[in-house]
Design a protein around this motif. Structure first.
Motif, PDB file in Angstrom:
ATOM      1  N   THR A   1     -58.877  19.973 139.416  1.00  0.00           N
ATOM      2  CA  THR A   1     -59.510  20.378 138.172  1.00  0.00           C
ATOM      3  C   THR A   1     -60.022  21.804 138.312  1.00  0.00           C
ATOM      4  OG1 THR A   1     -61.632  19.469 138.866  1.00  0.00           O
ATOM      5  CG2 THR A   1     -60.188  18.021 137.578  1.00  0.00           C
ATOM      6  N   PRO A   2     -60.158  22.528 137.206  1.00  0.00           N
ATOM      7  CA  PRO A   2     -60.643  23.907 137.279  1.00  0.00           C
ATOM      8  C   PRO A   2     -62.044  23.984 137.870  1.00  0.00           C
ATOM      9  CG  PRO A   2     -59.753  23.440 135.105  1.00  0.00           C
ATOM     10  CD  PRO A   2     -59.838  22.135 135.832  1.00  0.00           C
ATOM     11  N   GLY A   3     -62.340  25.109 138.463  1.00  0.00           N
ATOM     12  CA  GLY A   3     -63.665  25.361 139.000  1.00  0.00           C
ATOM     13  C   GLY A   3     -63.750  26.815 139.430  1.00  0.00           C
ATOM     14  N   LEU A   4     -64.940  27.341 139.460  1.00  0.00           N
ATOM     15  CA  LEU A   4     -65.161  28.731 139.825  1.00  0.00           C
ATOM     16  C   LEU A   4     -64.551  29.033 141.192  1.00  0.00           C
ATOM     17  CD1 LEU A   4     -66.522  31.369 138.957  1.00  0.00           C
ATOM     18  CD2 LEU A   4     -68.563  30.604 140.153  1.00  0.00           C
ATOM     19  N   GLY A   5     -63.715  30.063 141.247  1.00  0.00           N
ATOM     20  CA  GLY A   5     -63.088  30.487 142.487  1.00  0.00           C
ATOM     21  C   GLY A   5     -61.820  29.752 142.865  1.00  0.00           C
ATOM     22  N   ARG A   6     -61.472  28.717 142.137  1.00  0.00           N
ATOM     23  CA  ARG A   6     -60.244  27.974 142.456  1.00  0.00           C
ATOM     24  C   ARG A   6     -59.020  28.758 142.000  1.00  0.00           C
ATOM     25  NH1 ARG A   6     -62.435  22.089 140.952  1.00  0.00           N
ATOM     26  NH2 ARG A   6     -63.846  21.917 142.715  1.00  0.00           N
ATOM     27  N   THR A   7     -57.898  28.400 142.589  1.00  0.00           N
ATOM     28  CA  THR A   7     -56.636  29.056 142.264  1.00  0.00           C
ATOM     29  C   THR A   7     -55.905  28.271 141.185  1.00  0.00           C
ATOM     30  OG1 THR A   7     -56.452  29.954 144.485  1.00  0.00           O
ATOM     31  CG2 THR A   7     -54.432  29.847 143.199  1.00  0.00           C
ATOM     32  N   LEU A   8     -55.437  28.986 140.178  1.00  0.00           N
ATOM     33  CA  LEU A   8     -54.671  28.435 139.066  1.00  0.00           C
ATOM     34  C   LEU A   8     -53.261  29.014 139.161  1.00  0.00           C
ATOM     35  CD1 LEU A   8     -54.571  26.999 136.241  1.00  0.00           C
ATOM     36  CD2 LEU A   8     -55.343  29.168 135.278  1.00  0.00           C
ATOM     37  N   SER A   9     -52.261  28.140 139.217  1.00  0.00           N
ATOM     38  CA  SER A   9     -50.867  28.584 139.235  1.00  0.00           C
ATOM     39  C   SER A   9     -50.185  28.071 137.979  1.00  0.00           C
ATOM     40  CB  SER A   9     -50.146  28.031 140.467  1.00  0.00           C
ATOM     41  OG  SER A   9     -50.779  28.448 141.641  1.00  0.00           O
ATOM     42  N   LEU A  10     -49.398  28.929 137.348  1.00  0.00           N
ATOM     43  CA  LEU A  10     -48.671  28.539 136.153  1.00  0.00           C
ATOM     44  C   LEU A  10     -47.511  29.498 135.937  1.00  0.00           C
ATOM     45  CD1 LEU A  10     -50.483  29.771 132.991  1.00  0.00           C
ATOM     46  CD2 LEU A  10     -51.477  30.143 135.210  1.00  0.00           C
ATOM     47  N   SER A  11     -46.682  29.155 135.006  1.00  0.00           N
ATOM     48  CA  SER A  11     -45.567  30.006 134.617  1.00  0.00           C
ATOM     49  C   SER A  11     -45.695  30.278 133.122  1.00  0.00           C
ATOM     50  CB  SER A  11     -44.252  29.299 134.918  1.00  0.00           C
ATOM     51  OG  SER A  11     -43.166  30.056 134.463  1.00  0.00           O
ATOM     52  N   ILE A  12     -45.698  31.560 132.745  1.00  0.00           N
ATOM     53  CA  ILE A  12     -45.736  31.962 131.347  1.00  0.00           C
ATOM     54  C   ILE A  12     -44.538  32.863 131.104  1.00  0.00           C
ATOM     55  CG2 ILE A  12     -47.035  33.155 129.539  1.00  0.00           C
ATOM     56  CD1 ILE A  12     -49.590  32.502 131.038  1.00  0.00           C
ATOM     57  N   PHE A  13     -43.761  32.595 130.058  1.00  0.00           N
ATOM     58  CA  PHE A  13     -42.512  33.325 129.807  1.00  0.00           C
ATOM     59  C   PHE A  13     -41.600  33.250 131.031  1.00  0.00           C
ATOM     60  CE2 PHE A  13     -45.542  35.773 127.123  1.00  0.00           C
ATOM     61  CZ  PHE A  13     -44.971  35.506 125.892  1.00  0.00           C
TER      62      PHE A  13
END
Length: 121
Positions: A25-37
């Motif tokens: 789950t999201p949280g301060l300082g965590r890494t978010l990976s995703l693909s956009i376009f």
């Protein structure tokens, strides 16, 4: 919105969303990976107030090329919630895009907001 891994269910331009850390789950300082376009992005979550605010800064672009900040604000209103998004890009890579890049980025944000509205009604 807080369930970032569900974004691809309602927004066609986003894929493969993952959050590193406890419970994914999201949280301060965590890494978010995703693909956009179809472009993979790794970002650091820089603000996290559950139900109110989420922002991140991509780490996959060299700071000498560009620096971005993207945020979502969730404002309670009668009968629901207002979502406000903002994005800032600064650096040589952003200047190369010029008005054409801004046009496509604004259209993408319009689509993101329209998709969110459609999914929430």
């Amino acid at each position: 919105m807080a369930n970032v891994t569900a974004w691809p269910e309602w927004f066609i331009l986003v894929k493969d969303v993952r959050v590193e850390g406890p419970n994914k789950t999201p949280g301060l300082g965590r890494t978010l990976s995703l693909s956009i376009f179809n472009t993979p992005i790794t970002a650091k979550i820089t603000e996290w107030v559950p139900g109110k605010r989420l922002s991140w800064t991509p780490e996959t672009v060299a700071p000498s090329e560009s620096s971005h900040y993207h945020a979502w604000h969730f404002i309670p209103v009668e009968g629901g919630c207002r979502a406000v998004t903002e994005e800032v890009g600064v650096g040589p890579a952003d200047k190369k895009l010029g008005t054409e890049g801004s046009f496509y980025m604004h259209r993408a944000h319009d689509l993101w907001l329209a998709s969110l509205r459609y999914a929430s009604e």
